[in-house]
Design an enzyme around this catalytic site. Structure first.
Site, short mmCIF file in Angstrom:
data_model
loop_
_atom_site.label_atom_id
_atom_site.label_comp_id
_atom_site.label_asym_id
_atom_site.label_seq_id
_atom_site.Cartn_x
_atom_site.Cartn_y
_atom_site.Cartn_z
N SER A 124 0.82 -1.21 0.00
CA SER A 124 0.00 0.00 0.00
C SER A 124 0.85 1.26 0.00
CB SER A 124 -0.87 0.00 1.26
OG SER A 124 -1.42 1.28 1.47
N GLU A 126 0.41 3.45 1.94
CA GLU A 126 0.56 3.86 3.34
C GLU A 126 1.92 3.47 3.91
OE1 GLU A 126 -2.08 5.04 5.79
OE2 GLU A 126 -3.61 5.39 4.28
N TYR A 148 -1.66 0.43 10.45
CA TYR A 148 -1.93 -0.26 9.17
C TYR A 148 -0.72 -0.13 8.24
CZ TYR A 148 -3.83 -0.73 4.41
OH TYR A 148 -4.03 -1.08 3.10
#
Ligand code: NAP
Length: 334
Positions: A124, A126, A148
């Protein structure tokens, strides 16, 4: 003979589009669901009877290993995760179990029982957290700043570790945000388009938000977190094509998949409400209870490597994407 693909997390937005794509390409598709007491899996209703459905859980390594032994898939797509960044603050340990360690369970199962399989791991944007640059490439340093993102950073590095240590054909897809009518209601774009539909169609009982409150208040207001947050948003249906292309390449690698553009949450509201003939400023309010403890900085996905080596590029504009999601929700929420 047709190839077999195992999709771990077929009920997801991406897993269900990927199953559609692989069926079109003639694959035999095995998709995993989690066993639970209710059977409410709207993203895969249309796939029932076309794919083989098996129960597996990333917490239970044996449930994954069994499928690798039984099906000997040519391709494995690990799409499953505790995928909601906002929930990772309230469930940091569970997020680590599923989103980080779950990936090692998949890699171990592949290594021991189907080492010939090509593996796609959903990582991701992120993982880049607070990096201070405009566009990220595969070389951008990892600097995750929420539970996360940190779990995905671990997953990403483990994917590389299994590729380099054991020679697995394993690719990490560093995907920027991608949306569609199949996006879960936990995510802001879908909350916006569902709210537009509920307001426009005067729905008496709107779905609930993540705090268990009606998504739309009786006076027609949608409450969101930080309205100036910016994201690089693309269309999920196109992003699953990139996943497949990664596994058809000669060499396993990680790729950034994005649109190299960004829009704010306020932009998303403006486009979606305007498409239904509404003024977003009459209907949207920022609510402190929905703010994240830390925000990620603005970052766009520079997909040049994917374009050069996979021939992939995004096709659908953000405006068109929001509009198609509004259309789908107007039909769904009546
Ligand atoms: P999603 O719709 O939120 O679905 C998550 C999937 O994971 C569901 O199929 C869910 O099953 C499954 N799952 C959750 N916990 C599990 C467990 N313990 N064992 C097995 N399965 C489990 O996901 P998405 O938006 O399509 O995203 C797909 C993947 O890409 C995720 O890994 C996500 O973190 C990552 N990603 C997404 C984006 C994005 O913008 N969409 C961007 C970057 C990365 P249930 O149906 O049973 O809940």
């Amino acid at each position: 003979m047709s190839k077999t693909a195992l999709i771990i997390g077929v009920t997801s937005q991406d897993g269900s589009y990927l199953a559609d794509l692989l069926l079109e390409k003639g694959y035999r598709v095995v998709g995993t669901i989690r066993r639970n007491t209710t059977y409410d899996k709207p993203n895969i209703q249309h796939l029932i009877g076309k794919i083989t459905i098996e129960a597996a859980d990333l917490i239970d390594g044996e449930s994954i290993a069994r499928l690798l032994r039984q099906y000997q898939p040519d391709e494995v797509y690990n799409i499953a995760a505790q995928s909601v960044p906002a929930d990772s603050w309230s469930h940091p340990i569970y997020t680590g179990e599923v989103t980080a360690l779950g990936v090692v369970r998949v890699m171990e199962a592949v290594r021991h029982f189907a080492p010939q399989a090509r593996v796609y791991q959903a990582t991701s944007r992120e993982i880049y957290g607070n990096v201070q640059s405009i566009a990220a490439t595969e070389a951008t340093p990892i600097d995750a700043n929420n539970p996360y993102g940190i779990a995905k950073a671990y997953a990403h590095m483990m994917t590389r570790c299994y590729r380099e240590s054991y020679g697995l054909f394993a690719c990490g897809g560093i995907l920027f945000n991608h949306e569609s009518p199949r996006r879960s209601l936990h995510f802001v774009t879908r909350k916006i388009t569902a709210a537009v539909a509920c307001i426009k169609n005067k729905v008496a009982h709107p779905p609930l938000d993540e705090l268990g409150r009606p998504l739309v208040t009786p006076d027609g207001k949608l409450k969101l977190g930080y309205l100036d947050a910016r994201r690089d948003w693309g269309y999920a249906k196109e992003y699953v094509e990139a996943m497949w292309l990664m596994l058809q390449n000669d060499t396993p690698k990680d790729y950034v998949i994005g649109t190299n553009s960004s829009y704010s949450v306020a932009d998303a509201c403006r486009i979606a409400f305007a498409h239904a003939g509404l003024d977003w400023q009459n209907h949207v309010a920022s609510d402190e209870a929905l703010l994240r403890p830390t925000e990620i900085t603005v970052l766009q996905g520079d997909y040049s490597l994917a374009e050069k080596e996979l021939g992939w590029r995004p096709q659908t504009s953000f405006e068109a994407l929001m509009q198609l999601m509004v259309e789908a929700d107007l039909a769904l929420f009546k």
